[in-house]
Design a protein around this motif. Structure first.
Motif, PDB file in Angstrom:
ATOM      1  N   LEU A   1      -6.940   1.048  -9.212  1.00 54.10           N
ATOM      2  CA  LEU A   1      -6.991   0.873 -10.667  1.00 54.10           C
ATOM      3  C   LEU A   1      -8.220   1.558 -11.251  1.00 54.10           C
ATOM      4  O   LEU A   1      -8.141   2.204 -12.319  1.00 54.10           O
ATOM      5  CB  LEU A   1      -7.012  -0.622 -10.993  1.00 54.10           C
ATOM      6  CG  LEU A   1      -7.032  -0.989 -12.470  1.00 54.10           C
ATOM      7  CD1 LEU A   1      -5.793  -0.447 -13.176  1.00 54.10           C
ATOM      8  CD2 LEU A   1      -7.124  -2.509 -12.640  1.00 54.10           C
ATOM      9  N   ILE A   2      -9.359   1.451 -10.583  1.00 58.05           N
ATOM     10  CA  ILE A   2     -10.580   2.117 -11.066  1.00 58.05           C
ATOM     11  C   ILE A   2     -10.378   3.622 -11.092  1.00 58.05           C
ATOM     12  O   ILE A   2     -10.775   4.304 -12.056  1.00 58.05           O
ATOM     13  CB  ILE A   2     -11.772   1.726 -10.165  1.00 58.05           C
ATOM     14  CG1 ILE A   2     -12.133   0.247 -10.389  1.00 58.05           C
ATOM     15  CG2 ILE A   2     -12.977   2.602 -10.442  1.00 58.05           C
ATOM     16  CD1 ILE A   2     -13.122  -0.292  -9.373  1.00 58.05           C
ATOM     17  N   SER A   3      -9.745   4.138 -10.045  1.00 56.95           N
ATOM     18  CA  SER A   3      -9.481   5.578 -10.002  1.00 56.95           C
ATOM     19  C   SER A   3      -8.569   5.992 -11.150  1.00 56.95           C
ATOM     20  O   SER A   3      -8.811   7.004 -11.827  1.00 56.95           O
ATOM     21  CB  SER A   3      -8.854   5.930  -8.656  1.00 56.95           C
ATOM     22  OG  SER A   3      -8.463   7.260  -8.624  1.00 56.95           O
ATOM     23  N   LEU A   4      -7.519   5.166 -11.395  1.00 60.05           N
ATOM     24  CA  LEU A   4      -6.590   5.478 -12.482  1.00 60.05           C
ATOM     25  C   LEU A   4      -7.292   5.400 -13.832  1.00 60.05           C
ATOM     26  O   LEU A   4      -7.076   6.258 -14.711  1.00 60.05           O
ATOM     27  CB  LEU A   4      -5.420   4.490 -12.438  1.00 60.05           C
ATOM     28  CG  LEU A   4      -4.355   4.651 -13.508  1.00 60.05           C
ATOM     29  CD1 LEU A   4      -3.694   6.027 -13.396  1.00 60.05           C
ATOM     30  CD2 LEU A   4      -3.301   3.553 -13.413  1.00 60.05           C
TER      31      LEU A   4
ATOM     32  N   ASN B   1      -8.458  -7.774   0.973  1.00 57.75           N
ATOM     33  CA  ASN B   1      -8.395  -6.331   1.245  1.00 57.75           C
ATOM     34  C   ASN B   1      -7.388  -5.657   0.323  1.00 57.75           C
ATOM     35  O   ASN B   1      -7.646  -4.581  -0.221  1.00 57.75           O
ATOM     36  CB  ASN B   1      -8.028  -6.088   2.706  1.00 57.75           C
ATOM     37  CG  ASN B   1      -9.199  -6.373   3.642  1.00 57.75           C
ATOM     38  OD1 ASN B   1     -10.368  -6.272   3.230  1.00 57.75           O
ATOM     39  ND2 ASN B   1      -8.913  -6.731   4.886  1.00 57.75           N
ATOM     40  N   ASP B   2      -6.223  -6.329   0.142  1.00 54.99           N
ATOM     41  CA  ASP B   2      -5.218  -5.773  -0.773  1.00 54.99           C
ATOM     42  C   ASP B   2      -5.775  -5.710  -2.187  1.00 54.99           C
ATOM     43  O   ASP B   2      -5.587  -4.718  -2.907  1.00 54.99           O
ATOM     44  CB  ASP B   2      -3.955  -6.632  -0.749  1.00 54.99           C
ATOM     45  CG  ASP B   2      -3.231  -6.538   0.581  1.00 54.99           C
ATOM     46  OD1 ASP B   2      -3.465  -5.540   1.299  1.00 54.99           O
ATOM     47  OD2 ASP B   2      -2.434  -7.450   0.888  1.00 54.99           O
ATOM     48  N   ILE B   3      -6.447  -6.800  -2.611  1.00 50.71           N
ATOM     49  CA  ILE B   3      -7.027  -6.799  -3.962  1.00 50.71           C
ATOM     50  C   ILE B   3      -8.060  -5.686  -4.099  1.00 50.71           C
ATOM     51  O   ILE B   3      -8.116  -4.975  -5.117  1.00 50.71           O
ATOM     52  CB  ILE B   3      -7.660  -8.175  -4.259  1.00 50.71           C
ATOM     53  CG1 ILE B   3      -6.563  -9.228  -4.402  1.00 50.71           C
ATOM     54  CG2 ILE B   3      -8.495  -8.124  -5.526  1.00 50.71           C
ATOM     55  CD1 ILE B   3      -7.090 -10.629  -4.610  1.00 50.71           C
ATOM     56  N   THR B   4      -8.867  -5.501  -3.085  1.00 52.24           N
ATOM     57  CA  THR B   4      -9.890  -4.446  -3.128  1.00 52.24           C
ATOM     58  C   THR B   4      -9.249  -3.080  -3.244  1.00 52.24           C
ATOM     59  O   THR B   4      -9.667  -2.248  -4.067  1.00 52.24           O
ATOM     60  CB  THR B   4     -10.765  -4.523  -1.869  1.00 52.24           C
ATOM     61  OG1 THR B   4     -11.340  -5.842  -1.777  1.00 52.24           O
ATOM     62  CG2 THR B   4     -11.877  -3.494  -1.937  1.00 52.24           C
ATOM     63  N   HIS B   5      -8.211  -2.836  -2.421  1.00 56.00           N
ATOM     64  CA  HIS B   5      -7.518  -1.538  -2.498  1.00 56.00           C
ATOM     65  C   HIS B   5      -6.889  -1.337  -3.881  1.00 56.00           C
ATOM     66  O   HIS B   5      -6.969  -0.234  -4.446  1.00 56.00           O
ATOM     67  CB  HIS B   5      -6.448  -1.464  -1.409  1.00 56.00           C
ATOM     68  CG  HIS B   5      -7.023  -1.352  -0.013  1.00 56.00           C
ATOM     69  ND1 HIS B   5      -7.940  -0.372   0.358  1.00 56.00           N
ATOM     70  CD2 HIS B   5      -6.802  -2.097   1.118  1.00 56.00           C
ATOM     71  CE1 HIS B   5      -8.265  -0.512   1.634  1.00 56.00           C
ATOM     72  NE2 HIS B   5      -7.581  -1.570   2.137  1.00 56.00           N
TER      73      HIS B   5
ATOM     74  N   PHE C   1      -7.980 -17.441   7.751  1.00 56.73           N
ATOM     75  CA  PHE C   1      -9.025 -16.448   7.510  1.00 56.73           C
ATOM     76  C   PHE C   1      -8.445 -15.039   7.517  1.00 56.73           C
ATOM     77  O   PHE C   1      -8.805 -14.188   6.687  1.00 56.73           O
ATOM     78  CB  PHE C   1     -10.121 -16.577   8.589  1.00 56.73           C
ATOM     79  CG  PHE C   1     -11.234 -15.585   8.453  1.00 56.73           C
ATOM     80  CD1 PHE C   1     -12.193 -15.723   7.453  1.00 56.73           C
ATOM     81  CD2 PHE C   1     -11.315 -14.475   9.297  1.00 56.73           C
ATOM     82  CE1 PHE C   1     -13.201 -14.791   7.302  1.00 56.73           C
ATOM     83  CE2 PHE C   1     -12.321 -13.545   9.153  1.00 56.73           C
ATOM     84  CZ  PHE C   1     -13.280 -13.706   8.162  1.00 56.73           C
ATOM     85  N   SER C   2      -7.485 -14.822   8.440  1.00 56.13           N
ATOM     86  CA  SER C   2      -6.832 -13.504   8.491  1.00 56.13           C
ATOM     87  C   SER C   2      -6.042 -13.242   7.214  1.00 56.13           C
ATOM     88  O   SER C   2      -6.084 -12.138   6.661  1.00 56.13           O
ATOM     89  CB  SER C   2      -5.921 -13.436   9.719  1.00 56.13           C
ATOM     90  OG  SER C   2      -5.237 -12.207   9.745  1.00 56.13           O
ATOM     91  N   ASP C   3      -5.322 -14.314   6.734  1.00 53.42           N
ATOM     92  CA  ASP C   3      -4.549 -14.140   5.499  1.00 53.42           C
ATOM     93  C   ASP C   3      -5.460 -13.867   4.314  1.00 53.42           C
ATOM     94  O   ASP C   3      -5.180 -12.988   3.480  1.00 53.42           O
ATOM     95  CB  ASP C   3      -3.720 -15.405   5.226  1.00 53.42           C
ATOM     96  CG  ASP C   3      -2.627 -15.592   6.264  1.00 53.42           C
ATOM     97  OD1 ASP C   3      -2.269 -14.596   6.929  1.00 53.42           O
ATOM     98  OD2 ASP C   3      -2.141 -16.743   6.416  1.00 53.42           O
ATOM     99  N   ILE C   4      -6.542 -14.629   4.202  1.00 52.81           N
ATOM    100  CA  ILE C   4      -7.480 -14.418   3.091  1.00 52.81           C
ATOM    101  C   ILE C   4      -8.102 -13.027   3.165  1.00 52.81           C
ATOM    102  O   ILE C   4      -8.260 -12.335   2.164  1.00 52.81           O
ATOM    103  CB  ILE C   4      -8.570 -15.507   3.112  1.00 52.81           C
ATOM    104  CG1 ILE C   4      -7.945 -16.867   2.753  1.00 52.81           C
ATOM    105  CG2 ILE C   4      -9.693 -15.182   2.149  1.00 52.81           C
ATOM    106  CD1 ILE C   4      -8.892 -18.019   2.897  1.00 52.81           C
ATOM    107  N   LYS C   5      -8.450 -12.626   4.360  1.00 55.50           N
ATOM    108  CA  LYS C   5      -9.050 -11.305   4.540  1.00 55.50           C
ATOM    109  C   LYS C   5      -8.068 -10.216   4.127  1.00 55.50           C
ATOM    110  O   LYS C   5      -8.429  -9.263   3.405  1.00 55.50           O
ATOM    111  CB  LYS C   5      -9.463 -11.131   6.002  1.00 55.50           C
ATOM    112  CG  LYS C   5     -10.215  -9.846   6.282  1.00 55.50           C
ATOM    113  CD  LYS C   5     -10.645  -9.800   7.748  1.00 55.50           C
ATOM    114  CE  LYS C   5     -11.386  -8.485   8.052  1.00 55.50           C
ATOM    115  NZ  LYS C   5     -11.779  -8.397   9.482  1.00 55.50           N
TER     116      LYS C   5
END
Length: 281
Positions: free
Chosen positions: A64-67, A55-59, A47-51
């Motif tokens: 990417l959205i900002s760019l 989180n990395d994907i979200t960041h 669960f920690s790894d998935i989280k």
């Protein structure tokens, strides 16, 4: 007493089995608790790894959205600039349309004149090139004609020489074969005449003599042996004659094939196969 003894023994075994069962149940529960703890730790770790992964994907997606927002702003600026340049170019094109039309008409007229000039120039160049090719082909044909004439003269000389040699060789072979055939035929005719004479004499002797049947049978057997020997000699002579004729005809066919390959006609040669004439005779 025995019943008490075995009851005590049974009670002791029951106590031991009960203790073993409780011990095994305790061990099973400890293993079960250990596995549950391990599964919970694994689940917490997963669960920690998935989280962490999401989180990395979200960041990354936020970055990417900002760019992309920055790129969109930049593209809008470029689009506004290009619209302005487009308006300027359209105004300039409108101002240059009339001079361009005049220039296009002049270019069309000049292109017509240039087309006639280029066409004439191309036709002249093609004619010159074709003339060079034809001259070269003419020289090549003249050279080939001379070479062929020389080869034709050489082949004619070789053909005449070969014809003379073949004629001479065939005449010599025919003379030899004819002489040999004549000797064989004379020998064969002589043997046939002698055989007929002997048969006539023997018939007269047998008719004149009064021989008994056994003596007559003996004489007949001897006569048959003599006749078989003579017939064998005759067959041998005939076989020799056929072989000589076959060799002559084979050689004649070979010469005829060579003469045909050299272009020499065979009508007036006068050579005939011997096998057919001998068989017919």
């Amino acid at each position: 007493e025995m019943e008490a003894k075995y009851s005590k023994k049974m009670q002791t075994q029951r106590d031991e089995l009960d203790l073993r069962r409780k011990t095994e149940i305790h061990e099973v529960e400890e293993r079960k608790n250990s596995q549950i703890s391990e599964l919970m730790r694994n689940h917490e770790r997963a669960f920690s790894d998935i989280k962490s992964y999401y989180n990395d994907i979200t960041h990354k997606n936020l970055a990417l959205i900002s760019l992309l927002k920055e790129q969109i702003e930049e593209m809008k600026k470029k689009e506004n600039h290009l619209e302005k340049e487009k308006a300027d170019v359209l105004l300039e094109n409108k101002q240059l349309k009339e001079p361009l039309q005049q220039a296009q008409e002049q270019v069309a007229e000049l292109q017509k004149k240039l087309a006639h000039y280029d066409k004439d120039k191309e036709a002249l160049a093609n004619t010159k090139a074709r003339l060079k090719v034809i001259q070269k082909e003419l020289k090549d044909l003249q050279w080939e004609h001379e070479v062929l004439e020389q080869r034709f003269s050489k082949v004619q000389a070789e053909r005449d020489e070969l014809y003379q040699k073949f004629t001479k060789a065939i005449n010599e072979v025919q003379q030899k074969m004819g002489f040999k055939n004549l000797l064989l035929e004379r020998k064969l005719n002589g043997l046939l005449g002698a055989l007929e004479k002997k048969e006539a004499e023997l018939s007269e002797v047998l008719a004149a003599s009064n021989l008994d049947p056994s003596a007559l049978s003996l004489v007949s057997h001897k006569l048959e042996d003599v006749l078989d020997s003579k017939n064998a000699t005759i067959k041998d002579l005939q076989l020799q004659l056929a072989r000589v004729c076959k060799a002559h005809d084979d050689m004649l066919q070979t010469f005829q094939a060579k003469l045909t390959a050299s272009g020499i006609p065979l009508d007036n040669l006068g050579f005939k196969p011997l096998a057919s004439s001998v068989l017919g005779g």
